[in-house]
Design a protein around this motif. Structure first.
Motif, PDB file in Angstrom:
ATOM      1  N   ALA A  72       0.823  -1.210   0.000  1.00  0.00           N
ATOM      2  CA  ALA A  72       0.000   0.000   0.000  1.00  0.00           C
ATOM      3  C   ALA A  72       0.857   1.260   0.000  1.00  0.00           C
ATOM      4  CB  ALA A  72      -0.937   0.003   1.212  1.00  0.00           C
ATOM      5  N   ALA A  73       2.109   1.129   0.426  1.00  0.00           N
ATOM      6  CA  ALA A  73       3.008   2.288   0.502  1.00  0.00           C
ATOM      7  C   ALA A  73       4.030   2.262  -0.628  1.00  0.00           C
ATOM      8  CB  ALA A  73       3.721   2.306   1.858  1.00  0.00           C
ATOM      9  N   VAL A  74       3.681   1.679  -1.758  1.00  0.00           N
ATOM     10  CA  VAL A  74       4.627   1.568  -2.863  1.00  0.00           C
ATOM     11  C   VAL A  74       5.036   2.940  -3.393  1.00  0.00           C
ATOM     12  CG1 VAL A  74       2.877   1.400  -4.694  1.00  0.00           C
ATOM     13  CG2 VAL A  74       5.115   0.308  -5.007  1.00  0.00           C
ATOM     14  N   GLY A  75       4.166   3.936  -3.278  1.00  0.00           N
ATOM     15  CA  GLY A  75       4.509   5.283  -3.742  1.00  0.00           C
ATOM     16  C   GLY A  75       5.711   5.828  -2.998  1.00  0.00           C
ATOM     17  N   ALA A  76       5.731   5.644  -1.693  1.00  0.00           N
ATOM     18  CA  ALA A  76       6.863   6.110  -0.887  1.00  0.00           C
ATOM     19  C   ALA A  76       8.122   5.330  -1.245  1.00  0.00           C
ATOM     20  CB  ALA A  76       6.545   5.958   0.597  1.00  0.00           C
ATOM     21  N   TRP A  77       7.955   4.048  -1.507  1.00  0.00           N
ATOM     22  CA  TRP A  77       9.101   3.217  -1.898  1.00  0.00           C
ATOM     23  C   TRP A  77       9.686   3.696  -3.213  1.00  0.00           C
ATOM     24  CZ3 TRP A  77       9.881  -0.287  -6.013  1.00  0.00           C
ATOM     25  CH2 TRP A  77      10.990  -1.131  -5.887  1.00  0.00           C
ATOM     26  N   LEU A  78       8.838   3.994  -4.195  1.00  0.00           N
ATOM     27  CA  LEU A  78       9.310   4.472  -5.491  1.00  0.00           C
ATOM     28  C   LEU A  78      10.049   5.800  -5.358  1.00  0.00           C
ATOM     29  CD1 LEU A  78       6.230   3.567  -7.716  1.00  0.00           C
ATOM     30  CD2 LEU A  78       8.527   2.589  -7.909  1.00  0.00           C
ATOM     31  N   LYS A  79       9.538   6.687  -4.526  1.00  0.00           N
ATOM     32  CA  LYS A  79      10.213   7.965  -4.322  1.00  0.00           C
ATOM     33  C   LYS A  79      11.562   7.768  -3.642  1.00  0.00           C
ATOM     34  CE  LYS A  79       6.554  10.057  -2.479  1.00  0.00           C
ATOM     35  NZ  LYS A  79       5.693  11.126  -1.922  1.00  0.00           N
ATOM     36  N   ALA A  80      11.645   6.791  -2.744  1.00  0.00           N
ATOM     37  CA  ALA A  80      12.932   6.505  -2.098  1.00  0.00           C
ATOM     38  C   ALA A  80      13.941   5.959  -3.105  1.00  0.00           C
ATOM     39  CB  ALA A  80      12.725   5.504  -0.960  1.00  0.00           C
ATOM     40  N   VAL A  81      13.461   5.156  -4.054  1.00  0.00           N
ATOM     41  CA  VAL A  81      14.349   4.631  -5.099  1.00  0.00           C
ATOM     42  C   VAL A  81      14.885   5.775  -5.950  1.00  0.00           C
ATOM     43  CG1 VAL A  81      14.469   3.180  -7.154  1.00  0.00           C
ATOM     44  CG2 VAL A  81      13.241   2.366  -5.144  1.00  0.00           C
ATOM     45  N   VAL A  82      14.013   6.731  -6.303  1.00  0.00           N
ATOM     46  CA  VAL A  82      14.455   7.896  -7.070  1.00  0.00           C
ATOM     47  C   VAL A  82      15.460   8.710  -6.255  1.00  0.00           C
ATOM     48  CG1 VAL A  82      13.745  10.052  -8.169  1.00  0.00           C
ATOM     49  CG2 VAL A  82      12.295   8.047  -8.346  1.00  0.00           C
ATOM     50  N   ARG A  83      15.184   8.883  -4.991  1.00  0.00           N
ATOM     51  CA  ARG A  83      16.086   9.666  -4.127  1.00  0.00           C
ATOM     52  C   ARG A  83      17.476   9.029  -4.107  1.00  0.00           C
ATOM     53  NH1 ARG A  83      13.062   9.404  -0.083  1.00  0.00           N
ATOM     54  NH2 ARG A  83      11.771  11.187  -0.682  1.00  0.00           N
ATOM     55  N   ASN A  84      17.529   7.703  -3.989  1.00  0.00           N
ATOM     56  CA  ASN A  84      18.829   7.018  -3.984  1.00  0.00           C
ATOM     57  C   ASN A  84      19.539   7.184  -5.322  1.00  0.00           C
ATOM     58  OD1 ASN A  84      18.535   6.094  -1.366  1.00  0.00           O
ATOM     59  ND2 ASN A  84      17.636   4.142  -1.982  1.00  0.00           N
ATOM     60  N   ALA A  85      18.784   7.083  -6.425  1.00  0.00           N
ATOM     61  CA  ALA A  85      19.381   7.235  -7.747  1.00  0.00           C
ATOM     62  C   ALA A  85      19.936   8.644  -7.928  1.00  0.00           C
ATOM     63  CB  ALA A  85      18.343   6.928  -8.828  1.00  0.00           C
ATOM     64  N   ALA A  86      19.204   9.646  -7.438  1.00  0.00           N
ATOM     65  CA  ALA A  86      19.660  11.029  -7.564  1.00  0.00           C
ATOM     66  C   ALA A  86      20.905  11.279  -6.716  1.00  0.00           C
ATOM     67  CB  ALA A  86      18.539  11.979  -7.145  1.00  0.00           C
ATOM     68  N   ARG A  87      20.905  10.757  -5.500  1.00  0.00           N
ATOM     69  CA  ARG A  87      22.076  10.951  -4.629  1.00  0.00           C
ATOM     70  C   ARG A  87      23.304  10.243  -5.188  1.00  0.00           C
ATOM     71  NH1 ARG A  87      18.779  10.119   1.089  1.00  0.00           N
ATOM     72  NH2 ARG A  87      18.042  12.286   1.269  1.00  0.00           N
ATOM     73  N   THR A  88      23.096   9.098  -5.813  1.00  0.00           N
ATOM     74  CA  THR A  88      24.207   8.398  -6.446  1.00  0.00           C
ATOM     75  C   THR A  88      24.814   9.255  -7.546  1.00  0.00           C
ATOM     76  OG1 THR A  88      23.314   6.209  -5.956  1.00  0.00           O
ATOM     77  CG2 THR A  88      24.832   6.364  -7.806  1.00  0.00           C
ATOM     78  N   ARG A  89      23.955   9.914  -8.317  1.00  0.00           N
ATOM     79  CA  ARG A  89      24.453  10.791  -9.375  1.00  0.00           C
ATOM     80  C   ARG A  89      25.213  11.978  -8.800  1.00  0.00           C
ATOM     81  NH1 ARG A  89      22.985  10.197 -14.521  1.00  0.00           N
ATOM     82  NH2 ARG A  89      21.731   8.352 -14.944  1.00  0.00           N
ATOM     83  N   LEU A  90      24.734  12.497  -7.699  1.00  0.00           N
ATOM     84  CA  LEU A  90      25.447  13.613  -7.065  1.00  0.00           C
ATOM     85  C   LEU A  90      26.822  13.177  -6.585  1.00  0.00           C
ATOM     86  CD1 LEU A  90      22.548  15.249  -5.005  1.00  0.00           C
ATOM     87  CD2 LEU A  90      23.715  16.227  -6.988  1.00  0.00           C
ATOM     88  N   ARG A  91      26.906  11.988  -5.970  1.00  0.00           N
ATOM     89  CA  ARG A  91      28.203  11.473  -5.514  1.00  0.00           C
ATOM     90  C   ARG A  91      29.119  11.233  -6.691  1.00  0.00           C
ATOM     91  NH1 ARG A  91      25.017   8.291  -2.056  1.00  0.00           N
ATOM     92  NH2 ARG A  91      25.304   6.484  -3.408  1.00  0.00           N
ATOM     93  N   ALA A  92      28.567  10.675  -7.772  1.00  0.00           N
ATOM     94  CA  ALA A  92      29.389  10.389  -8.946  1.00  0.00           C
ATOM     95  C   ALA A  92      29.948  11.667  -9.545  1.00  0.00           C
ATOM     96  CB  ALA A  92      28.561   9.640  -9.992  1.00  0.00           C
ATOM     97  N   THR A  93      29.166  12.720  -9.543  1.00  0.00           N
ATOM     98  CA  THR A  93      29.625  13.995 -10.085  1.00  0.00           C
ATOM     99  C   THR A  93      30.797  14.528  -9.282  1.00  0.00           C
ATOM    100  OG1 THR A  93      27.407  14.512 -10.858  1.00  0.00           O
ATOM    101  CG2 THR A  93      28.936  16.351 -10.643  1.00  0.00           C
ATOM    102  N   ARG A  94      30.740  14.345  -7.960  1.00  0.00           N
ATOM    103  CA  ARG A  94      31.838  14.833  -7.108  1.00  0.00           C
ATOM    104  C   ARG A  94      33.074  13.950  -7.227  1.00  0.00           C
ATOM    105  NH1 ARG A  94      27.534  15.550  -3.306  1.00  0.00           N
ATOM    106  NH2 ARG A  94      28.085  13.579  -2.320  1.00  0.00           N
TER     107      ARG A  94
END
Length: 315
Positions: A72-94
């Motif tokens: 029932a909380a899959v929406g929050a899970w999907l947003k967390a997956v996006v958040r991790n993907a975005a943070r990974t990109r930020l780390r990779a850029t640095r």
């Protein structure tokens, strides 16, 4: 007058997706695309990185929907997956300017001897054929870099660039395009039936083993000789820029010298096959690296071009 149909809840769609219903996952990703994009934009701002993060997250959701413990909380899970993907990109850029970091499919960078090898992960889900049929729809150049990056041991941008004989920047561009097109294709074909993909890899593995045995014995059975027609060409490091060279005499030379190859991993689409080999060379004059890979580009089921690449040993 019939009452209006009630759309399925997130919980219903998640459970159906976990049971292998590809259409349910497609509906989930479509339903939550806007909030997923909002998370990416909040962390990365407007631009291609945000879109890439959403696409990476969609691919991760495809592979890990079974991990959702509260459907029932899959929406929050999907947003967390996006958040991790975005943070990974930020780390990779640095950490590595100019190159992407890990992305949504990087957990596939595994070896054959590991219990969670990508092919075994895919086999565990009814979505395997959906994935591979979507991969088949990619243009060959995009399909090749995606197959190398996510389904072989040739995973670094530098190795892929060397294998494809293109600049590293081109590899990054093609991977971004491939992920974007793959995500679109997955969403657009979620409710369709898909051809069995495992048969291609099984057949290619059989061809790899039979080819090595035939070249070692010096006798080419019909099925193998047809795989390597007269117009086949060796390209890359083992080819000749001034003339066409057929792969069979080149590879036989190494066999006769004592170099032995052993099939470790095979991944195949309709027009591209990649055979990864372990190499031994007891007493051989030619000293080969411990591993190599055959990149084969096929036409009408036959090998048109073969490029042998030598991955760099892992540190």
């Amino acid at each position: 007058m019939a009452p209006p149909l009630t759309p399925p809840t997130d919980e219903e769609l998640t459970r159906r997706a976990q049971a292998g219903e590809t259409g349910a996952l497609g509906l989930l990703l479509t339903r939550h695309q806007a909030p997923m994009r909002a998370v990416a934009l909040s962390l990365l701002g407007y631009g291609p990185d945000a879109e890439d993060a959403v696409q990476d997250a969609a691919l991760t959701a495809l592979r890990r929907i079974g991990d959702v413990r509260e459907p029932a909380a899959v929406g929050a899970w999907l947003k967390a997956v996006v958040r991790n993907a975005a943070r990974t990109r930020l780390r990779a850029t640095r950490e590595t300017p100019g190159l992407d970091g890990l992305d949504g499919l990087d957990h596939l960078h595994l070896r054959d001897h590991e219990p969670s090898h990508p092919e075994r992960l895919i086999e565990q889900h009814a979505m395997r054929d959906w994935i591979w049929n979507a991969v088949e729809e990619l243009p060959p150049k995009l399909r090749l870099v995606l197959m190398l990056r996510h389904f072989t041991g040739i995973t670094s941008y530098e190795e892929i660039a060397e294998a494809c004989e293109v600049p590293v920047g081109t590899v990054r561009s093609r991977l971004n395009q491939a992920r974007a097109k793959l995500a679109q294709e997955l969403l657009s074909t979620a409710t369709q039936s898909h051809d069995a993909a495992s048969a291609l890899t099984d057949e290619s593995r059989h061809e790899a083993v039979a080819t090595l045995e035939a070249w070692k014995s010096g006798s080419l059975p019909r099925e193998i000789s047809e795989l390597w027609p007269a117009e086949s060409e060796m390209i890359g490091r083992l080819g000749r820029p001034d003339r066409r060279v057929h792969p069979v005499p080149v590879m036989r030379e190494y066999v006769e010298d004592g170099v032995r190859q052993h099939v470790r991993h095979v991944v195949a689409s309709r027009s591209i096959a990649i055979w990864e080999m372990d190499v031994t060379h007891h007493g051989a004059v030619h000293r080969c690296p411990p591993t190599l890979a055959w990149l084969m580009f096929r036409r009408n089921g036959r090998v048109d071009k073969l490029r042998v690449v030598f991955p760099r040993p892992s540190a």
